[in-house]
Design a protein around this motif. Structure first.
Motif, PDB file in Angstrom:
ATOM      1  N   PRO A  84      -8.145  -4.667  -7.408  1.00  0.00           N
ATOM      2  CA  PRO A  84      -8.748  -5.636  -6.476  1.00  0.00           C
ATOM      3  C   PRO A  84      -8.560  -7.058  -6.999  1.00  0.00           C
ATOM      4  CG  PRO A  84     -10.254  -3.810  -6.940  1.00  0.00           C
ATOM      5  CD  PRO A  84      -9.130  -3.708  -7.930  1.00  0.00           C
TER       6      PRO A  84
ATOM      7  N   SER B  19     -10.937   5.456 -11.830  1.00  0.00           N
ATOM      8  CA  SER B  19     -10.539   5.832 -10.471  1.00  0.00           C
ATOM      9  C   SER B  19      -9.448   4.941  -9.906  1.00  0.00           C
ATOM     10  CB  SER B  19     -11.757   5.792  -9.539  1.00  0.00           C
ATOM     11  OG  SER B  19     -12.316   4.485  -9.500  1.00  0.00           O
TER      12      SER B  19
ATOM     13  N   THR C 180       0.822  -1.223   0.000  1.00  0.00           N
ATOM     14  CA  THR C 180       0.000   0.000   0.000  1.00  0.00           C
ATOM     15  C   THR C 180       0.853   1.269   0.000  1.00  0.00           C
ATOM     16  OG1 THR C 180      -0.130  -0.052   2.427  1.00  0.00           O
ATOM     17  CG2 THR C 180      -1.927  -1.110   1.199  1.00  0.00           C
TER      18      THR C 180
ATOM     19  N   GLN D  26      -8.560  -0.828   5.813  1.00  0.00           N
ATOM     20  CA  GLN D  26      -8.654  -2.291   5.735  1.00  0.00           C
ATOM     21  C   GLN D  26      -7.294  -2.963   5.935  1.00  0.00           C
ATOM     22  OE1 GLN D  26     -11.299  -4.081   2.684  1.00  0.00           O
ATOM     23  NE2 GLN D  26     -11.528  -1.995   1.891  1.00  0.00           N
TER      24      GLN D  26
ATOM     25  N   ALA E 244      -9.945   9.449  -1.557  1.00  0.00           N
ATOM     26  CA  ALA E 244     -10.910   8.371  -1.740  1.00  0.00           C
ATOM     27  C   ALA E 244     -10.212   7.017  -1.748  1.00  0.00           C
ATOM     28  CB  ALA E 244     -11.686   8.570  -3.041  1.00  0.00           C
ATOM     29  N   GLN E 245      -9.075   6.916  -2.413  1.00  0.00           N
ATOM     30  CA  GLN E 245      -8.325   5.656  -2.458  1.00  0.00           C
ATOM     31  C   GLN E 245      -7.794   5.285  -1.081  1.00  0.00           C
ATOM     32  OE1 GLN E 245      -5.477   6.816  -5.441  1.00  0.00           O
ATOM     33  NE2 GLN E 245      -6.640   5.855  -7.117  1.00  0.00           N
ATOM     34  N   GLN E 246      -7.251   6.268  -0.388  1.00  0.00           N
ATOM     35  CA  GLN E 246      -6.744   6.009   0.957  1.00  0.00           C
ATOM     36  C   GLN E 246      -7.875   5.593   1.890  1.00  0.00           C
ATOM     37  OE1 GLN E 246      -4.583   9.511   2.185  1.00  0.00           O
ATOM     38  NE2 GLN E 246      -2.793   9.008   0.936  1.00  0.00           N
ATOM     39  N   GLY E 247      -9.013   6.275   1.777  1.00  0.00           N
ATOM     40  CA  GLY E 247     -10.135   5.963   2.653  1.00  0.00           C
ATOM     41  C   GLY E 247     -10.724   4.601   2.406  1.00  0.00           C
ATOM     42  N   GLU E 248     -10.643   4.128   1.163  1.00  0.00           N
ATOM     43  CA  GLU E 248     -11.213   2.811   0.852  1.00  0.00           C
ATOM     44  C   GLU E 248     -10.325   1.668   1.310  1.00  0.00           C
ATOM     45  OE1 GLU E 248     -12.812   0.148  -2.965  1.00  0.00           O
ATOM     46  OE2 GLU E 248     -11.971   2.159  -3.293  1.00  0.00           O
ATOM     47  N   TRP E 249      -8.997   1.788   1.082  1.00  0.00           N
ATOM     48  CA  TRP E 249      -8.123   0.632   1.282  1.00  0.00           C
ATOM     49  C   TRP E 249      -7.279   0.668   2.549  1.00  0.00           C
ATOM     50  CZ3 TRP E 249      -9.159  -3.600  -1.010  1.00  0.00           C
ATOM     51  CH2 TRP E 249      -9.778  -3.599  -2.268  1.00  0.00           C
TER      52      TRP E 249
ATOM     53  N   SER F 295      -2.419  -6.930   1.197  1.00  0.00           N
ATOM     54  CA  SER F 295      -1.992  -6.161   0.026  1.00  0.00           C
ATOM     55  C   SER F 295      -0.747  -6.761  -0.621  1.00  0.00           C
ATOM     56  CB  SER F 295      -1.727  -4.707   0.410  1.00  0.00           C
ATOM     57  OG  SER F 295      -0.633  -4.619   1.312  1.00  0.00           O
TER      58      SER F 295
END
Length: 385
Positions: free
Chosen positions: A189, A222, A98, A116, A108-113, A124
């Protein structure tokens, strides 16, 4: 017990020391790790590290974004490697996998992955190497074609750690042009249609490895990390941070080998006297201790320099990785020698270390590549000065 006096060096803060000591205690309670079923072992390790909070330093916290602390990454990898190489691997790949999202990802990318991966809910991976391009990243041939509302991936990646068990891959592909400027970075993903695990790879120190194949795999727009054409810059920036941590892992292996050797020569007797009384044995121990401390100085010099705000630490990181991995190989070889026949017995700690250290001199830039980097940096500095 491994030497911990280095935790008081000026490179490190009291918070770093507390982190290392706390992790050392935690890792001591892990119990035996199954090296025969590495997939399940890594899944279990990631889940446990995440649940207990030890994965937090591996990536940026989207709720409170601060730069990655390289000294904490190094201390974590050194400590885990000293206990078990697979534990180090499980942590390291959460960070490397990551790293591009931490350094260049959108909110948005940071908040999604990242929540987790920092909690251990997702595994990852970092997909850079190809069958025909290892250290020669600029000549990657895998493509990502702009198809209006999507990117279409075609090609292969190989020697990908966590391949086959990862939930998300950071992948680098050619979006146009030749050389370094034609590469871009993407978030892929694991359930992306058109993506498959082509082959699982076995090595002398087992851990999850695979060849990845992409055949018309479609990603949303995205999925692009940063901007088109920034892939090489992103990959090098990630390696600039995490290459030093490879050196730290090697240092952890070397410390464990020195501990094992010291215990052995103090307890093993020859003609009624401990091996430690022999001058030749003392010479081995002295050289091993010297190599460990010299490597530690280079590792934490590089980490401190990066944490102090240096935009790049290519020279410092290359020196740390080259020296620490090569010298750890020598330290572990001496430990095997001092164990005699037991040193090559399957299942012995030093035998396991002997297998584990070898790959560190290859991945994230082989030793010869580090020499090229050091030479270029030194010569460029001489011309500039």
């Amino acid at each position: 017990m491994a030497d911990q006096s280095f935790l008081d060096w000026p490179f490190l803060t009291p918070a770093h020391k507390d982190h290392a000591l706390g992790l050392d205690q935690w890792a001591g309670g892990l119990g035996p790790i199954d090296h025969h079923d590495t997939d399940n072992a890594c899944r279990s390790l990631v889940a446990k590290m995440g649940a207990d909070g030890w994965l937090k330093p591996s990536a940026v916290d989207p709720a409170d974004p601060k730069p990655l602390d390289v000294r904490t990454l190094c201390l974590t990898r050194e400590t885990l490697a000293r206990h078990d190489g697979l534990a180090d691997f499980a942590f390291a790949m959460q960070g490397l996998g990551t790293g591009a999202i931490s350094l260049f990802g959108s909110p948005a990318q940071q908040g999604e992955w990242l929540p987790q991966t920092r909690s251990g809910q997702a595994i990852s991976a970092f997909a850079l190497t190809e069958p025909q391009s290892g250290s020669d990243v600029a000549n990657s041939t895998m493509t990502a074609r702009d198809d209006g509302d999507a990117w279409v991936l075609d090609g292969e990646k190989t020697w990908i750690s966590n391949g086959g068990i990862a939930d998300v891959y950071t992948l680098f592909a050619r979006t146009g042009g030749e050389g370094a400027r034609g590469l871009s970075a993407f978030i892929v993903p694991a359930d992306t249609p058109g993506f498959e695990i082509a082959e699982r790879l076995d090595t002398i120190a087992p851990h999850p490895l695979a060849t990845l194949r992409f055949d018309g795999a479609r990603l949303p727009k995205s999925a692009l990390i940063g901007e088109v054409g920034q892939g090489f810059k992103i990959a090098m920036s990630v390696l600039d941070v995490f290459r030093t941590t490879v050196a730290a892992a090697a240092l952890g292996f070397a410390r464990r080998a020195l501990d094992e050797a010291t215990t052995r020569v103090m307890s093993r007797k020859v003609q009624g006297k401990p091996l430690a009384d022999l001058q030749m044995v003392q010479a081995h121990i002295a050289e091993m201790a010297l190599r460990v401390d010299a490597a530690a100085l280079l590792v934490y010099r590089a980490a401190w320099t990066k944490d102090s705000g240096a935009p790049r630490v290519s020279r410092e990181a290359a020196m740390a990785k080259l020296f620490a991995t090569d010298e750890a190989q020598k330290v572990i070889d001496s430990a095997v020698q001092l164990h005699g026949g037991d040193g090559v017995k399957s299942g012995e700690t030093v035998e396991r270390l002997y297998r584990e250290i070898r790959a560190l001199r290859i991945y994230e830039g082989a030793s010869d590549v580090q020499k090229v980097i050091i030479a270029r940096q030194t010569l460029d500095a001489a011309v500039a000065g």
